[in-house]
Design a protein around this motif. Structure first.
Motif, PDB file in Angstrom:
ATOM      1  N   GLY A  30       0.817  -1.211   0.000  1.00 58.48           N
ATOM      2  CA  GLY A  30       0.000   0.000   0.000  1.00 58.48           C
ATOM      3  C   GLY A  30       0.847   1.256   0.000  1.00 58.48           C
ATOM      4  N   ASP A  31       1.943   1.243   0.786  1.00 55.17           N
ATOM      5  CA  ASP A  31       2.849   2.397   0.815  1.00 55.17           C
ATOM      6  C   ASP A  31       3.514   2.594  -0.540  1.00 55.17           C
ATOM      7  OD1 ASP A  31       2.254   2.746   3.480  1.00 55.17           O
ATOM      8  OD2 ASP A  31       4.021   1.633   4.184  1.00 55.17           O
ATOM      9  N   ARG A  32       3.913   1.508  -1.167  1.00 57.93           N
ATOM     10  CA  ARG A  32       4.576   1.605  -2.468  1.00 57.93           C
ATOM     11  C   ARG A  32       3.632   2.130  -3.538  1.00 57.93           C
ATOM     12  NH1 ARG A  32       7.768  -4.125  -2.190  1.00 57.93           N
ATOM     13  NH2 ARG A  32       9.290  -3.472  -0.641  1.00 57.93           N
ATOM     14  N   VAL A  33       2.404   1.593  -3.574  1.00 61.07           N
ATOM     15  CA  VAL A  33       1.426   2.034  -4.571  1.00 61.07           C
ATOM     16  C   VAL A  33       1.069   3.496  -4.344  1.00 61.07           C
ATOM     17  CG1 VAL A  33      -0.958   1.721  -5.365  1.00 61.07           C
ATOM     18  CG2 VAL A  33       0.514  -0.253  -5.014  1.00 61.07           C
ATOM     19  N   SER A  34       0.923   3.881  -3.084  1.00 63.91           N
ATOM     20  CA  SER A  34       0.604   5.272  -2.767  1.00 63.91           C
ATOM     21  C   SER A  34       1.727   6.193  -3.228  1.00 63.91           C
ATOM     22  CB  SER A  34       0.384   5.421  -1.263  1.00 63.91           C
ATOM     23  OG  SER A  34       0.211   6.768  -0.933  1.00 63.91           O
TER      24      SER A  34
END
Length: 132
Positions: A30-34
């Protein structure tokens, strides 16, 4: 207590609850996609704004679809009725020159994309030897 010692104690208290770069927590998906979407949105908006400014300065407009269709039909009609034979040699030479220029820019773009002038690096290709 001396001044350097007080500074060291104060700075150690202020970083006691912080992680350093070597002990950073692992990022979740989720952090990477964000992070990716944030930069995509930013650079997308930047590109749109840049395009607007260049377009207004150069007085560029969107292409006219009907004019494009008329030009395309006239191009193919020239081959059907034989009027392409009446094109002067100077115009044909200019057309060929522009074609070579476009092809050259394509080749330079390919070289930049590959980070190599000669070709792609294919893993395992050197294992085949010189028999090809």
């Amino acid at each position: 207590m001396s001044r350097p010692v007080r500074f060291l104690l104060a700075s150690s208290r202020s970083v006691a609850g912080h992680r350093f770069a070597s002990t950073a927590p692992k990022k979740t998906w989720g952090d990477r996609v964000s992070g990716i979407t944030d930069s995509l949105v930013y650079f997308g908006r930047l590109g749109i704004e840049f395009g607007k400014q260049v377009g207004s300065h150069q007085k560029v407009a969107l292409p006219n679809v009907t004019a494009g269709l008329e030009g395309t039909s006239a191009f193919f009609a020239a081959f059907q009725n034989g009027s392409w034979k009446k094109v002067p040699l100077s115009d044909a030479a200019k057309f060929v020159g522009k074609g070579i220029e476009v092809f050259g820019f394509f080749l330079v773009g390919e070289m930049i994309g590959r980070f190599n002038v000669i070709g792609y690096k294919i893993p395992g290709a050197e294992a085949h030897g010189d028999h090809h």
